[in-house]
Write a protein that holds these residues in place. Sequence first.
Motif, PDB file in Angstrom:
ATOM      1  N   GLU A 110       1.023  -0.762   0.120  1.00 23.11           N
ATOM      2  CA  GLU A 110      -0.170  -0.279   0.259  1.00 23.11           C
ATOM      3  C   GLU A 110       1.127   1.231  -0.361  1.00 23.11           C
ATOM      4  O   GLU A 110       0.154   2.661  -0.043  1.00 23.11           O
ATOM      5  CB  GLU A 110      -1.219  -0.008   1.470  1.00 23.11           C
ATOM      6  CG  GLU A 110      -2.714  -1.163   1.203  1.00 23.11           C
ATOM      7  CD  GLU A 110      -3.303  -1.259   2.107  1.00 23.11           C
ATOM      8  OE1 GLU A 110      -2.708  -0.418   3.449  1.00 23.11           O
ATOM      9  OE2 GLU A 110      -4.143  -1.928   2.078  1.00 23.11           O
ATOM     10  N   SER A 111       2.362   0.982   0.147  1.00 27.75           N
ATOM     11  CA  SER A 111       2.979   2.272   0.060  1.00 27.75           C
ATOM     12  C   SER A 111       3.631   3.177  -1.407  1.00 27.75           C
ATOM     13  O   SER A 111       4.220   3.142  -1.028  1.00 27.75           O
ATOM     14  CB  SER A 111       3.679   1.711   1.400  1.00 27.75           C
ATOM     15  OG  SER A 111       5.204   0.877   0.836  1.00 27.75           O
ATOM     16  N   THR A 112       2.533   2.644  -2.296  1.00 24.73           N
ATOM     17  CA  THR A 112       3.483   2.366  -3.669  1.00 24.73           C
ATOM     18  C   THR A 112       3.217   4.448  -3.896  1.00 24.73           C
ATOM     19  O   THR A 112       3.913   4.731  -4.538  1.00 24.73           O
ATOM     20  CB  THR A 112       2.767   1.771  -4.578  1.00 24.73           C
ATOM     21  OG1 THR A 112       1.464   2.347  -4.667  1.00 24.73           O
ATOM     22  CG2 THR A 112       3.541   0.274  -4.459  1.00 24.73           C
ATOM     23  N   GLY A 113       2.372   4.891  -3.454  1.00 25.74           N
ATOM     24  CA  GLY A 113       1.936   5.944  -3.689  1.00 25.74           C
ATOM     25  C   GLY A 113       1.047   6.328  -5.116  1.00 25.74           C
ATOM     26  O   GLY A 113       0.574   7.402  -5.922  1.00 25.74           O
ATOM     27  N   PHE A 114       0.665   5.108  -5.144  1.00 27.91           N
ATOM     28  CA  PHE A 114      -0.128   5.346  -6.523  1.00 27.91           C
ATOM     29  C   PHE A 114      -1.595   4.580  -6.430  1.00 27.91           C
ATOM     30  O   PHE A 114      -1.684   3.774  -5.366  1.00 27.91           O
ATOM     31  CB  PHE A 114       0.333   4.121  -7.776  1.00 27.91           C
ATOM     32  CG  PHE A 114       1.486   4.437  -8.260  1.00 27.91           C
ATOM     33  CD1 PHE A 114       1.993   5.872  -8.973  1.00 27.91           C
ATOM     34  CD2 PHE A 114       2.896   4.010  -7.654  1.00 27.91           C
ATOM     35  CE1 PHE A 114       2.984   6.650  -8.887  1.00 27.91           C
ATOM     36  CE2 PHE A 114       4.203   4.300  -8.399  1.00 27.91           C
ATOM     37  CZ  PHE A 114       4.325   5.744  -9.045  1.00 27.91           C
ATOM     38  N   GLU A 115      -2.225   4.928  -7.146  1.00 26.74           N
ATOM     39  CA  GLU A 115      -3.996   3.717  -6.696  1.00 26.74           C
ATOM     40  C   GLU A 115      -4.124   3.380  -7.731  1.00 26.74           C
ATOM     41  O   GLU A 115      -4.217   4.428  -9.259  1.00 26.74           O
ATOM     42  CB  GLU A 115      -4.989   5.031  -6.850  1.00 26.74           C
ATOM     43  CG  GLU A 115      -6.037   4.670  -5.611  1.00 26.74           C
ATOM     44  CD  GLU A 115      -7.153   5.639  -5.366  1.00 26.74           C
ATOM     45  OE1 GLU A 115      -8.187   5.549  -5.438  1.00 26.74           O
ATOM     46  OE2 GLU A 115      -6.099   6.882  -5.193  1.00 26.74           O
ATOM     47  N   LEU A 116      -4.980   2.425  -7.983  1.00 29.47           N
ATOM     48  CA  LEU A 116      -5.541   1.749  -9.510  1.00 29.47           C
ATOM     49  C   LEU A 116      -6.499   2.580  -9.356  1.00 29.47           C
ATOM     50  O   LEU A 116      -7.152   2.237  -9.173  1.00 29.47           O
ATOM     51  CB  LEU A 116      -5.690   0.759  -9.496  1.00 29.47           C
ATOM     52  CG  LEU A 116      -5.822   0.003 -10.613  1.00 29.47           C
ATOM     53  CD1 LEU A 116      -4.976  -0.413 -11.288  1.00 29.47           C
ATOM     54  CD2 LEU A 116      -5.933  -2.021 -10.099  1.00 29.47           C
ATOM     55  N   THR A 117      -6.964   3.040 -10.508  1.00 28.89           N
ATOM     56  CA  THR A 117      -8.003   4.124 -10.686  1.00 28.89           C
ATOM     57  C   THR A 117      -9.193   3.484 -11.705  1.00 28.89           C
ATOM     58  O   THR A 117     -10.052   4.005 -11.639  1.00 28.89           O
ATOM     59  CB  THR A 117      -8.178   5.512 -10.612  1.00 28.89           C
ATOM     60  OG1 THR A 117      -6.752   5.836 -11.855  1.00 28.89           O
ATOM     61  CG2 THR A 117      -6.979   6.367  -9.741  1.00 28.89           C
TER      62      THR A 117
ATOM     63  N   PHE B  94     -11.506  -6.635  -9.614  1.00 25.76           N
ATOM     64  CA  PHE B  94     -10.173  -7.548 -10.136  1.00 25.76           C
ATOM     65  C   PHE B  94      -8.648  -7.072  -9.724  1.00 25.76           C
ATOM     66  O   PHE B  94      -7.812  -7.189 -10.207  1.00 25.76           O
ATOM     67  CB  PHE B  94     -10.235  -7.350 -11.723  1.00 25.76           C
ATOM     68  CG  PHE B  94     -11.543  -8.071 -12.560  1.00 25.76           C
ATOM     69  CD1 PHE B  94     -11.862  -8.910 -12.180  1.00 25.76           C
ATOM     70  CD2 PHE B  94     -12.466  -6.965 -13.227  1.00 25.76           C
ATOM     71  CE1 PHE B  94     -13.137  -9.678 -12.679  1.00 25.76           C
ATOM     72  CE2 PHE B  94     -13.228  -7.650 -14.030  1.00 25.76           C
ATOM     73  CZ  PHE B  94     -14.059  -8.305 -13.232  1.00 25.76           C
ATOM     74  N   GLU B  95      -9.342  -5.668  -8.517  1.00 29.74           N
ATOM     75  CA  GLU B  95      -7.793  -5.081  -8.509  1.00 29.74           C
ATOM     76  C   GLU B  95      -6.119  -6.064  -8.465  1.00 29.74           C
ATOM     77  O   GLU B  95      -5.577  -5.578  -8.157  1.00 29.74           O
ATOM     78  CB  GLU B  95      -8.032  -3.815  -7.689  1.00 29.74           C
ATOM     79  CG  GLU B  95      -8.943  -3.337  -8.155  1.00 29.74           C
ATOM     80  CD  GLU B  95     -10.606  -2.701  -8.028  1.00 29.74           C
ATOM     81  OE1 GLU B  95     -10.807  -4.225  -7.574  1.00 29.74           O
ATOM     82  OE2 GLU B  95     -11.224  -2.178  -8.449  1.00 29.74           O
ATOM     83  N   ILE B  96      -6.374  -6.719  -7.245  1.00 27.43           N
ATOM     84  CA  ILE B  96      -5.964  -7.381  -6.664  1.00 27.43           C
ATOM     85  C   ILE B  96      -5.016  -8.602  -7.723  1.00 27.43           C
ATOM     86  O   ILE B  96      -3.994  -9.008  -7.635  1.00 27.43           O
ATOM     87  CB  ILE B  96      -6.045  -8.579  -5.081  1.00 27.43           C
ATOM     88  CG1 ILE B  96      -7.373  -9.970  -5.985  1.00 27.43           C
ATOM     89  CG2 ILE B  96      -6.664  -7.972  -4.657  1.00 27.43           C
ATOM     90  CD1 ILE B  96      -7.479 -10.783  -5.100  1.00 27.43           C
ATOM     91  N   SER B  97      -5.564  -8.316  -9.186  1.00 34.14           N
ATOM     92  CA  SER B  97      -4.796  -9.272  -9.806  1.00 34.14           C
ATOM     93  C   SER B  97      -3.575  -8.325 -10.285  1.00 34.14           C
ATOM     94  O   SER B  97      -2.262  -8.839 -11.304  1.00 34.14           O
ATOM     95  CB  SER B  97      -5.475  -9.479 -11.083  1.00 34.14           C
ATOM     96  OG  SER B  97      -5.075  -9.843 -11.927  1.00 34.14           O
ATOM     97  N   TYR B  98      -4.498  -6.667 -10.146  1.00 33.16           N
ATOM     98  CA  TYR B  98      -3.649  -5.845 -11.445  1.00 33.16           C
ATOM     99  C   TYR B  98      -1.847  -5.349 -10.275  1.00 33.16           C
ATOM    100  O   TYR B  98      -1.112  -5.496 -10.028  1.00 33.16           O
ATOM    101  CB  TYR B  98      -3.506  -4.557 -11.472  1.00 33.16           C
ATOM    102  CG  TYR B  98      -4.713  -4.686 -12.317  1.00 33.16           C
ATOM    103  CD1 TYR B  98      -3.993  -4.569 -13.598  1.00 33.16           C
ATOM    104  CD2 TYR B  98      -5.845  -5.403 -12.474  1.00 33.16           C
ATOM    105  CE1 TYR B  98      -5.101  -4.510 -14.821  1.00 33.16           C
ATOM    106  CE2 TYR B  98      -6.985  -5.467 -13.556  1.00 33.16           C
ATOM    107  CZ  TYR B  98      -6.220  -5.087 -14.496  1.00 33.16           C
ATOM    108  OH  TYR B  98      -7.129  -4.850 -15.592  1.00 33.16           O
ATOM    109  N   THR B  99      -2.688  -5.954  -8.915  1.00 29.66           N
ATOM    110  CA  THR B  99      -1.517  -4.623  -7.626  1.00 29.66           C
ATOM    111  C   THR B  99      -0.857  -5.793  -6.882  1.00 29.66           C
ATOM    112  O   THR B  99       0.083  -5.819  -6.706  1.00 29.66           O
ATOM    113  CB  THR B  99      -1.972  -3.715  -6.957  1.00 29.66           C
ATOM    114  OG1 THR B  99      -3.273  -5.016  -5.944  1.00 29.66           O
ATOM    115  CG2 THR B  99      -2.988  -2.656  -7.221  1.00 29.66           C
ATOM    116  N   GLN B 100      -1.453  -7.816  -6.809  1.00 30.65           N
ATOM    117  CA  GLN B 100      -0.915  -8.429  -5.971  1.00 30.65           C
ATOM    118  C   GLN B 100      -0.721  -9.674  -6.934  1.00 30.65           C
ATOM    119  O   GLN B 100       0.297 -10.900  -6.486  1.00 30.65           O
ATOM    120  CB  GLN B 100      -1.788  -8.674  -5.150  1.00 30.65           C
ATOM    121  CG  GLN B 100      -2.295  -7.085  -3.747  1.00 30.65           C
ATOM    122  CD  GLN B 100      -2.378  -8.095  -3.265  1.00 30.65           C
ATOM    123  OE1 GLN B 100      -2.408  -9.160  -2.423  1.00 30.65           O
ATOM    124  NE2 GLN B 100      -3.265  -6.741  -2.514  1.00 30.65           N
ATOM    125  N   GLY B 101      -0.374  -9.270  -8.380  1.00 32.08           N
ATOM    126  CA  GLY B 101      -0.753 -10.909  -8.964  1.00 32.08           C
ATOM    127  C   GLY B 101      -1.061 -11.722  -8.397  1.00 32.08           C
ATOM    128  O   GLY B 101      -0.736 -12.869  -8.424  1.00 32.08           O
TER     129      GLY B 101
END
Length: 325
Positions: free
Chosen positions: A24-31, A67-74
């Motif tokens: 969570e500390s990437t400083g980005f957000e999947l919008t 589907f966010e976890i696919s992008y952010t966590q693989g």
Amino acid sequence: MPVACMCGSRVYKVKITMPETKRESTGFELTKQRYGKNNVKFLRVVRDGPKHEVKELRVRILLEGAFEISYTQGDNSTIVATDTQKNTLFALAKLHPIEPLEQWCLQVANDFLARHKHISAVNLKVEEHPWDRIRVSGKEHDHAFEKGSGGIRIVKLRMPRNGTPSLSAGFRDLEILKTTQSGFEGFIRDEYTTLPETRDRVFATKMKCEYTFNRFSRTAFSSIQEKVKEIALSTFAGNIEGGTYSPSVQQTLYQTAQKVLNTIPEVETISFSLPNVHYYLCDFKNFKTNVPNNNEVFHTYDGPSGLIEATVSRNSASHLGRAKM
Ligand SMILES: O=c1[nH]c(=O)c2[nH]c(=O)[nH]c2[nH]1
């Protein structure tokens, strides 16, 4: 996520878990995200008897949802594989009537939404590449076809789980040409203008049209496409005795749209995209011998071309006069 790891000659399975804080500390957000399959092409043959029907479709499907976890966590645990989406389209081509296409799209979208609760919206774009029945000795063949003309039919749908679906239909690549009864005059002449005025030119275009519906009706879907195309062709061609003069691509576009809205109550808005496909008169003036060219020989042109686009919608006054759906 277990991964294979070599240590000396031994292979160990190691489970790697990323610390939550690190993710969570990437400083980005999947919008925004969506995914699916493009270019899913298939031929559906309806063979209820000796006379077969064919429909060749090209489908793009895009799913929206959690589907966010696919992008952010693989983590692919929420993913309906795009390969599965393709297979589902093939299966639904068998399980639901493919005609009218608009209805089939609604069925496909509902199927995905019903089977996967974390999908929030289904986007579909379907193109129909036409096949016409071959005629042998003037008689239609039961199961032999030739590649069709008359443009490619398109249906687009965004079906959200909650809210109103947006459905549109239309066609593209309808190539039409008229050899007279077209001109272009009275435009601004400034220091850069070289175009001569004309009252007699070739008018050619590759028509793209998209319309939206104010009601969903299975029976209306089938007939609207043909009616819109008929109006577009007859307005372009004009009166059968002598034609109808077009003072610009713009005016022909607007007249076509007006006629569609006047004739087909189910159409709410209609958009046209009309490239002005140029045919220029071949210049014989400098020939050493006199060859007349009375608008008879034109050359085609691959360079810059005009592009005229507009959307015409019903206004609130026309809504008042319409029957309730
Ligand atoms: O029908 C036309 N509209 C234009 O706006 C235009 N501009 C142009 O050069 N030729 C044409 N023709």
